[in-house]
Design an enzyme around this catalytic site. Structure first.
Site, PDB file in Angstrom:
ATOM      1  N   LEU A 121      37.474 -13.610 -54.759  1.00  0.00           N
ATOM      2  CA  LEU A 121      37.014 -13.207 -56.083  1.00  0.00           C
ATOM      3  C   LEU A 121      35.513 -13.348 -56.217  1.00  0.00           C
ATOM      4  CD1 LEU A 121      39.741 -14.936 -58.280  1.00  0.00           C
ATOM      5  CD2 LEU A 121      39.547 -12.513 -57.786  1.00  0.00           C
ATOM      6  N   GLY A 122      34.952 -14.264 -55.490  1.00  0.00           N
ATOM      7  CA  GLY A 122      33.510 -14.475 -55.600  1.00  0.00           C
ATOM      8  C   GLY A 122      33.120 -15.784 -54.975  1.00  0.00           C
ATOM      9  N   PHE A 169      30.119 -24.084 -55.866  1.00  0.00           N
ATOM     10  CA  PHE A 169      30.613 -25.129 -54.982  1.00  0.00           C
ATOM     11  C   PHE A 169      31.497 -24.598 -53.865  1.00  0.00           C
ATOM     12  CE2 PHE A 169      29.510 -27.002 -58.971  1.00  0.00           C
ATOM     13  CZ  PHE A 169      28.844 -28.152 -58.608  1.00  0.00           C
ATOM     14  N   GLY A 170      31.585 -23.289 -53.752  1.00  0.00           N
ATOM     15  CA  GLY A 170      32.383 -22.715 -52.681  1.00  0.00           C
ATOM     16  C   GLY A 170      33.025 -21.419 -53.126  1.00  0.00           C
ATOM     17  N   VAL A 203      35.833 -18.546 -54.137  1.00  0.00           N
ATOM     18  CA  VAL A 203      37.034 -18.548 -54.966  1.00  0.00           C
ATOM     19  C   VAL A 203      37.916 -17.376 -54.552  1.00  0.00           C
ATOM     20  CG1 VAL A 203      37.923 -18.525 -57.308  1.00  0.00           C
ATOM     21  CG2 VAL A 203      35.660 -19.440 -56.862  1.00  0.00           C
ATOM     22  N   LYS A 258      39.905 -22.319 -55.550  1.00  0.00           N
ATOM     23  CA  LYS A 258      38.506 -22.612 -55.202  1.00  0.00           C
ATOM     24  C   LYS A 258      38.490 -23.517 -53.992  1.00  0.00           C
ATOM     25  CE  LYS A 258      34.576 -22.984 -57.475  1.00  0.00           C
ATOM     26  NZ  LYS A 258      33.689 -23.122 -58.581  1.00  0.00           N
ATOM     27  N   ASP A 291      25.634 -26.895 -65.539  1.00  0.00           N
ATOM     28  CA  ASP A 291      25.405 -25.585 -64.924  1.00  0.00           C
ATOM     29  C   ASP A 291      26.056 -24.496 -65.761  1.00  0.00           C
ATOM     30  OD1 ASP A 291      24.331 -23.835 -63.174  1.00  0.00           O
ATOM     31  OD2 ASP A 291      25.788 -24.164 -61.578  1.00  0.00           O
TER      32      ASP A 291
END
Ligand SMILES: *[C@@H]1O[C@H](CO)[C@@H](O)[C@H](O)[C@H]1NC(C)=O
Ligand SMILES: *[C@@H]1O[C@H](CO)[C@@H](O)[C@H](O)[C@H]1NC(C)=O
Ligand SMILES: *[C@@H]1O[C@H](CO)[C@@H](O)[C@H](O)[C@H]1NC(C)=O
Ligand SMILES: *[C@@H]1O[C@H](CO)[C@@H](O)[C@H](O)[C@H]1NC(C)=O
Ligand SMILES: *[C@@H]1O[C@H](CO)[C@@H](O)[C@H](O)[C@H]1NC(C)=O
Ligand SMILES: *[C@@H]1O[C@H](CO)[C@@H](O)[C@H](O)[C@H]1NC(C)=O
Ligand SMILES: *[C@@H]1O[C@H](CO)[C@@H](O)[C@H](O)[C@H]1NC(C)=O
Ligand SMILES: *[C@@H]1O[C@H](CO)[C@@H](O)[C@H](O)[C@H]1NC(C)=O
Ligand SMILES: *[C@@H]1O[C@H](CO)[C@@H](O)[C@H](O)[C@H]1NC(C)=O
Ligand SMILES: *[C@@H]1O[C@H](CO)[C@@H](O)[C@H](O)[C@H]1NC(C)=O
Ligand SMILES: *[C@@H]1O[C@H](CO)[C@@H](O)[C@H](O)[C@H]1NC(C)=O
Ligand SMILES: *[C@@H]1O[C@H](CO)[C@@H](O)[C@H](O)[C@H]1NC(C)=O
Length: 854
Positions: free
Chosen positions: A540-541, A545-546, A548, A562, A659
């Site tokens: 998905l993107g 942090f990593g 997904v 994730k 964030d």
């Protein structure tokens, strides 16, 4: 009487101890005059107490240098880089023949300011409060005959310069240290390009250019990408001289610009809140530094340390390697067959395939019809170290391999490199299976012997039989020994793997014992099935942090999975505890955590799936942004505010998001907002102490000034980010897209200009300007400005934001001050791309640990 003697004794001890502890005894002056000299532990301190000069030794090194350092902090200038001394008490720094000269143990001059003119009586060296050491003759206002700012070492202080003069033929370059414990000039240097391109460049070994800043842009006052809101760069160029220098917008900040031993230029600032240096940006990427990992080293941006020797190679110098000086490179463990083949039956070399490599330079293209032919060309040339075969045909590499980079994950468009190794290296690779076979054989043999000897014992009557018994016993013992040897080998090969597994199993059993069904734990296998082995099509993107992935768990439940980057630097137990807390947070405007998986080194979080993906996908896409009419936007604005308020105030945890940005706001099927990645800062930050942080949180463009500059963090920093988000939603413009508009450099600055001129309506996204409720939209902009104020105290809390948003027209809002960063904030990502992509920096960049936030 006795007690008094004892008391006096202990007082003497205390005094001695104090003297011992006090390492530097100051001359309590900022000047070395003609009749003074500096040696041993003596130092001089600048008038304001900012800088100190004296002898120092880096780390645990026994080499001593004359240097200037921020008092109690880092060294910023070194005099005798090439000739360190070992005994400070018999060396001295003094004025001699109109120069400042360092004499070594045998009183030979080893370093000098080396100016020819002015030998007078009142020559003196003064350490100024800006860190400049100047040599003066005559009045205090006269031009110094020498100054350390014109002879920088590895660090450029505000006011220092890098450049050259056509008159004196002097040039100022920054040269890295060899390593953190060796101040000798290293391989990397920063200098002004003498070809007149008005750029500064990074050189390897004073010759090979591997990076350029891009030309000076007078209007923007920037060098290409290297700009930020802490430094005010200047570039001066005329017939006589060209140089670049900088000053600080806020002189209270300690910040330096340095040529780091890692071959990168870095900007370092002292964060008072946490008492540590932080690197705010670095250029270029570590793996782009020329020959950083040396010969046959491979660089991996995502591993720590960055450098590893290739398979079959080991560091030439283990000591340097451990000090992160990789320039020596790696050497072969086993000589190549072609190198010195001694016997006829020696096996020929073979090739190890190394997938996803970015190919080293200096390749030679050769004609080959197939990969087989390519391999044989390489094999038959004694100096060929590797080959590759791709759409460009066959390439071979002669001699040492430099600049190898291991690509991973998303940029896996690398090529497979075939590395030449001695045939015996491949046997080592196979040794696991060999050990297993040996053990198998041993067990069979032993079983057989045991069986026989048992029978012999039973019926041992005749001497012949006894003899057989002895033989049998010996064979049995031999068999037993074989088993033991087999076991040892087995253990050796498996031990390491076990150790690695042990950690995860421990965690898993802990989860099993304590999980009381709060947070479902999924097996890695089920995750792999759900995501089709983390296939690209399911991706998905890429979050902060990593990556997904979309996945389908049992009962055809759609989830977002994730996959956290593996090096969180955190214990698994803490990680689990944190997750369980986070899983308890429930709010309609937060994305729900459904489960997790910790297995095999993987840390995976399972969230509910949001079919409409993230807000930025709609907001900033001309074809999609029609779908967000004013009602939907206002719903999002309110929803996000509610979500943030919840994590700030009503959750047990009091989480600071750190964030908040459009890509972290997901939309459900009715376009209601759900905040994602909340608690990530907490999960990753749980074990961060002041001295040990290696995670970045925050995105330039959304970061509040106190966070960006000083690392101070509070709810008000989230309020700041929320203000940016508000303006983005109303205007449909990215906060990072404003660098090129004249005068204003940020979305806030642009909006503020219009607002002041009474043209607030022009801030509103053109696609909704006609259809929105103007008073509501303008109110949102006003609240946005209030959130963006420089001082955290001026900004409203999240609950007053919600009140203000819902207030009727008649209620007037307090006037807002000019938003922070309306002109000065600029993107300074480590990778130099747009501000949206710089959420996370590689190791130890912009990492800010926040005691206040807990
Ligand atoms: C240095 O010492 C000499 C004699 O000891 C003295 O005459 C002279 O004035 C001194 N110079 C300074 C600058 O103190
Ligand atoms: C001092 O420097 C001189 C000249 O560089 C050198 O010959 C001498 O060995 C040095 N003395 C010591 C003790 O290192
Ligand atoms: C001092 O400067 C002269 C020329 O000005 C140069 O020839 C000499 O090598 C320099 N000495 C040192 C130690 O830098
Ligand atoms: C230079 O300034 C210092 C203190 O600021 C003073 O002590 C000294 O006398 C001055 N020297 C001259 C030559 O003016
Ligand atoms: C400077 O220009 C020369 C000739 O154009 C070129 O060969 C050289 O690579 C350039 N040097 C740098 C550092 O750009
Ligand atoms: C750097 O260049 C010099 C010659 O300019 C050469 O002698 C030296 O070997 C080079 N260093 C390395 C590490 O290649
Ligand atoms: C500022 O820099 C950008 C990108 O480098 C450039 O497009 C723009 O023209 C510059 N602005 C001015 C005023 O020079
Ligand atoms: C930036 O530096 C220039 C040159 O030193 C100076 O004229 C200018 O006032 C500085 N700008 C700010 C905002 O400090
Ligand atoms: C260059 O140097 C000469 C001689 O030192 C001086 O007369 C001239 O003014 C300088 N030019 C500039 C632009 O600084
Ligand atoms: C290969 O030759 C080197 C010297 O050239 C020698 O030190 C080394 O032992 C030899 N290696 C083998 C495997 O024969
Ligand atoms: C190996 O290849 C290089 C480059 O093609 C060539 O210069 C060299 O002579 C070759 N060596 C041998 C032994 O064939
Ligand atoms: C052990 O001895 C028994 C009885 O003699 C025999 O049946 C069996 O096959 C033997 N087992 C092995 C592994 O030799």
């Amino acid at each position: 009487m006795d007690t008094i003697t004892n008391l006096m004794k202990s007082m003497v001890y205390v005094i001695l101890l104090c003297l011992y502890l006090k390492t530097h005894i100051c001359l309590a002056a900022d000047t070395i005059t003609t009749n003074q000299s500096l040696s041993g532990d003596q130092t001089i301190v600048s008038a304001g107490g900012v800088f100190e000069l004296g002898f120092f030794n880096p780390g645990s090194s026994s080499k001593y240098y004359i240097g200037i350092w921020y008092k109690d902090l880092d060294v910023v200038w070194v005099a005798n880089r090439e000739q360190p001394i070992t005994d400070t008490s018999s060396s001295e720094l003094r004025i001699s023949d109109g120069n400042l000269v360092l004499f070594n143990e045998s009183k030979s001059p080893i370093w000098s300011t080396n100016v020819s003119s002015t030998s007078g009586t009142s020559i003196r060296a003064v350490l100024l409060d800006n860190g400049n050491l100047v040599l003066r003759a005559g009045s205090n206002s006269s031009q110094p005959s020498w100054q350390s700012f014109y002879h920088p070492s590895g660090t450029l202080l505000p006011g220092g310069r890098i450049g050259f003069s056509s008159i004196t033929k002097q040039k100022q370059i920054l040269t890295s240290w060899k390593s953190s414990e060796d101040a000798a000039p290293g391989l990397y240097s920063l200098e002004l390009d003498r070809n007149g391109t008005n750029s500064y460049i990074l050189l390897w070994n004073r010759s090979k250019q591997y990076w350029t800043s891009g030309p000076w842009d007078e209007k923007n006052r920037t060098f290409g990408l290297v700009t930020d809101y802490i430094y005010n760069f200047s570039y001066v160029t005329n017939k006589n001289e060209s140089y670049f220098t900088y000053s600080l917008y806020d002189p209270a900040i300690l910040s330096t610009f340095l040529m780091h031993a890692s071959g990168r230029v870095r900007q370092k600032s002292w964060l008072r809140s946490v008492n540590q240096w932080q690197f705010f940006w670095s250029q270029p990427r570590q793996c782009q530094v020329y020959a950083f990992c040396g010969a046959f080293g491979s660089c991996d941006e995502k591993s720590s340390p960055f450098c590893n020797c290739l398979n079959g190679f080991e560091p030439k110098s283990k000591v340097d390697w451990d000090l992160q000086d990789y320039s020596g490179g790696c050497s072969r463990r086993t000589y190549l067959y072609s190198g010195n083949a001694t016997s006829d039956n020696a096996e020929k070399d073979r090739f190890l395939d190394m997938p996803s490599m970015s190919l080293p330079e200096n390749q030679e293209s050769v004609d080959a019809a197939s990969i087989v032919q390519c391999e044989s060309i390489c094999l038959n040339n004694q100096s060929c170290a590797a080959y590759a075969y791709d759409s460009n045909g066959c390439s071979i590499w002669i001699g040492d391999l430099f600049n190898l980079e291991q690509l991973t994950g998303d940029d896996s468009d690398g090529t497979t490199l075939y590395l030449r190794l001695a045939a015996s290296e491949f046997k080592n690779v196979k040794s696991n299976t060999d050990a297993a076979l040996l053990l198998w054989w041993a067990v069979i043999t032993w079983k057989h012997h045991f069986n026989c000897s048992f029978l012999f014992f039973a019926g041992a009557k005749s001497p012949a039989k006894k003899r057989s018994l002895v033989i049998a016993t010996i064979t049995a013992t031999a068999g037993l020994l074989t088993v033991i040897v087999g076991c040892i080998l087995w253990k050796k090969t498996l031990g390491k793997r076990r150790e690695r597994r042990r950690k995860y199993n421990e965690t898993k059993s802990n989860i099993g014992a304590k999980n009381d069904a709060e947070l479902p734990v999924y097996s890695l296998k089920s995750i792999l099935v759900a995501t089709n082995n983390f296939s690209e099509t399911n991706k998905l993107g890429e979050g902060g942090f990593g990556p997904v992935y979309k996945g389908i768990l049992t009962e055809s439940q759609e989830v977002a999975i994730k996959r956290l980057s593996k090096k969180s630097g955190q214990g698994h137990q803490e990680f689990m505890n944190e997750l369980k807390l986070i899983a308890k947070l429930q709010h309609t405007n937060l994305v729900r955590l459904l489960g997790c998986c910790i297995e095999d080194g993987e840390m995976i979080l399972i969230y509910e799936y949001m079919p409409n993906r993230s807000l930025d996908k709609f907001l900033f896409d001309a074809s999609e942004n029609m779908k967000l009419d004013w009602d939907k936007r206002f719903q999002i604005i309110e929803g996000v505010a509610q979500g943030v308020l919840y994590i700030h105030k009503y959750s047990r945890l009091k989480i600071i998001h750190r964030d908040l940005k459009t890509s972290n706001v997901l939309l459900d099927d009715t376009m209601k907002p759900r905040i994602s990645d909340f608690g990530m800062a907490r999960i990753f930050g749980i074990n961060q102490t002041e001295a040990n942080t290696n995670r970045v949180v925050g995105t330039y463009g959304y970061m509040s000034p106190e966070y960006g500059l000083y690392g101070q963090f509070s709810e008000k920093s989230d309020v700041f980010s929320y203000g940016v988000l508000l303006l983005e939603i109303v205007s449909g413009k990215r906060s990072g897209s404003f660098y090129h508009v004249e005068r204003a450099v940020t979305l806030a600055g642009w909006a503020w200009e219009l607002w002041k001129e009474g043209k607030g309506m022009e801030v509103i996204d053109a696609s909704i300007r006609e259809t929105c409720r103007p008073h509501e939209a303008l109110r949102c902009i006003h609240v946005g400005f209030l959130c963006l104020q420089q001082s955290p105290a001026d900004r409203p809390t999240m609950s007053s934001v919600i009140h203000m948003l819902q207030a009727s027209d008649a209620t007037s809002l307090p006037p807002s001050k000019e938003p922070a960063f309306s002109t000065d904030i600029r993107n300074s990502s480590a990778r130099g791309s747009s501000s949206e992509t710089c959420t996370r920096f590689s190791n130890n960049e912009v990492t800010i640990s926040l005691p206040e936030a807990r």
